[in-house]
Design an enzyme around this catalytic site. Sequence first.
Site, PDB file in Angstrom:
ATOM      1  N   ARG A 144       0.836  -1.204   0.000  1.00 27.36           N
ATOM      2  CA  ARG A 144       0.000   0.000   0.000  1.00 27.36           C
ATOM      3  C   ARG A 144       0.869   1.251   0.000  1.00 27.36           C
ATOM      4  O   ARG A 144       0.536   2.255  -0.623  1.00 27.36           O
ATOM      5  CB  ARG A 144      -0.957  -0.009   1.208  1.00 27.36           C
ATOM      6  N   TYR A 147     -17.961  17.607 -13.386  1.00 27.62           N
ATOM      7  CA  TYR A 147     -18.169  16.158 -13.551  1.00 27.62           C
ATOM      8  C   TYR A 147     -19.169  15.670 -12.489  1.00 27.62           C
ATOM      9  O   TYR A 147     -19.025  15.996 -11.302  1.00 27.62           O
ATOM     10  CB  TYR A 147     -16.825  15.448 -13.409  1.00 27.62           C
ATOM     11  N   ASP A 184      -8.817  19.845 -12.370  1.00 32.62           N
ATOM     12  CA  ASP A 184      -9.120  18.530 -12.920  1.00 32.62           C
ATOM     13  C   ASP A 184      -8.817  18.619 -14.418  1.00 32.62           C
ATOM     14  O   ASP A 184      -9.547  19.237 -15.180  1.00 32.62           O
ATOM     15  CB  ASP A 184     -10.594  18.177 -12.663  1.00 32.62           C
ATOM     16  N   LYS A 220      -9.210   7.874 -18.425  1.00 32.52           N
ATOM     17  CA  LYS A 220      -9.610   8.472 -19.696  1.00 32.52           C
ATOM     18  C   LYS A 220      -8.385   8.545 -20.621  1.00 32.52           C
ATOM     19  O   LYS A 220      -7.824   7.530 -20.947  1.00 32.52           O
ATOM     20  CB  LYS A 220     -10.268   9.824 -19.430  1.00 32.52           C
TER      21      LYS A 220
HETATM   22  C1  LIG Z   1     -14.131  10.177 -15.073  1.00 39.09           C
HETATM   23  C2  LIG Z   1     -13.851  11.487 -14.439  1.00 39.09           C
HETATM   24  C3  LIG Z   1     -13.598  11.586 -13.059  1.00 39.09           C
HETATM   25  C4  LIG Z   1     -13.643  10.379 -12.136  1.00 39.09           C
HETATM   26  O1  LIG Z   1     -12.653   9.451 -12.417  1.00 39.09           O
HETATM   27  P1  LIG Z   1     -12.819   7.856 -12.217  1.00 39.09           P
HETATM   28  O2  LIG Z   1     -11.533   7.353 -12.722  1.00 39.09           O
HETATM   29  O3  LIG Z   1     -14.014   7.431 -13.011  1.00 39.09           O
HETATM   30  O4  LIG Z   1     -13.023   7.609 -10.766  1.00 39.09           O
HETATM   31  C5  LIG Z   1     -13.320  12.842 -12.548  1.00 39.09           C
HETATM   32  N1  LIG Z   1     -13.306  13.943 -13.336  1.00 39.09           N
HETATM   33  C6  LIG Z   1     -13.571  13.881 -14.656  1.00 39.09           C
HETATM   34  C7  LIG Z   1     -13.561  15.134 -15.458  1.00 39.09           C
HETATM   35  C8  LIG Z   1     -13.855  12.662 -15.248  1.00 39.09           C
HETATM   36  O5  LIG Z   1     -14.147  12.613 -16.553  1.00 39.09           O
END
Ligand SMILES: *Cc1c(COP(=O)(O)O)cnc(C)c1O
Length: 384
Positions: free
Chosen positions: A49, A101, A173, A198
């Site tokens: 961890r 989001y 983000d 993503k």
């Molecule tokens: C998908 C996404 C998240 C969350 O991420 P996960 O990997 O699905 O937990 C946060 N912010 C944005 C802009 C996203 O597209």
Amino acid sequence: MQSKNIETLALHAGVEPDPSTGAIMTPIYQTSTYVQAAPGDHKGYEYGRTQNPTRHALQQNLAALESTTYGLCFSTGMAAIDACIKLLIPGDEVVSTNDLYGGTYRLFTKIFEPYGIKFSFVDMSNEAIVRAAMTEKTKMIWIETPTNPLLRIIDIERMISIAHENKCISVVDNTFASPYLQNPAKMGADIVMHSATKYINGHSDVVMGVLCTSNKQLWEQLSFIQNACGATPGPMDCFLTLRGIKTLHIRMQRHCENGTKIAHWLKNHSKVGDVYWPGFETHPNHAVAKKQMRDFGGMISFTLKDDAMEKALIFLSATKLFALAESLGGVESLLGHPASMTHASIPKAEREANGLKDSLIRLSVGIEHVDDLIADLEQAFALV
Ligand SMILES: *Cc1c(COP(=O)(O)O)cnc(C)c1O
């Protein structure tokens, strides 16, 4: 790593031939613990961890891509966001965008508000509104740009200067842009967050989150949280993400090329209402996009001219290459319906107040041949 170019960093940053064998690819260190010669006498790795060599390589690589000193990986994007908010204490306030989001909005309002942290969701294209939302208790500004699903662009430098004036932490983000399109830390952001699920991993086979920072104190706090709360990714996922990153720049180039062609094609289509894509000169934030982004990305949203929910639903089930699915940023094209999918957790009244129509369709344009993608959309339009 001497280079400042993402094309070189993506392949080489943080990655060394394996010291025990010379393996050129970072091995998957699938182990929960590490043998110590005597108590406390170890090679820098004690427990899975806390440290893992595959994760370590990935973290160093991501830090280089975002031009920061430190990188930290989490089991999901949400876990990375969760760790950021744990920097705060009850009574603190966060100013955030109103086109956020859906999962972030849910985490903020459903999990952290009951713990006494306050969030405001404002139009971050309007500086006066952001300034008015700041109070003495505001400790963090949460920026997401391009926004999801309306592809608005927030001026990162302007928001960061407001954060600095108010002595609060700025977080961006950067999921939709990826480190290829923009690097918020270079614009002064304290923390850059990604859902590596993503574009960063890009192959729709891993869920992962990332935080990058050059602030040593924040990094110490965040790595304490990473270990103490324990939402760390497994070594296999770290390996896959490192592998995905090696083609990040090439994938992004093709996402952008295909996105540009499809956005223009949609704009001229008789059945399309509005097209949301920051590359259009008519996009309200086009100048900001040009200033802070290298290109305009492969995310496009549009509404149907006949703005009816049932027509959108027909379209969504009719495409063959564009798969109907949550998520984005993979090599294959996806489409989604924010009102019933990603943004279903935001109440309808609030969705509509923020301009999110029920016929809005979001495309994540993949790297297939663009003619095939356009033909797929055309046959779906023929049915509505
Ligand atoms: C998908 C996404 C998240 C969350 O991420 P996960 O990997 O699905 O937990 C946060 N912010 C944005 C802009 C996203 O597209």
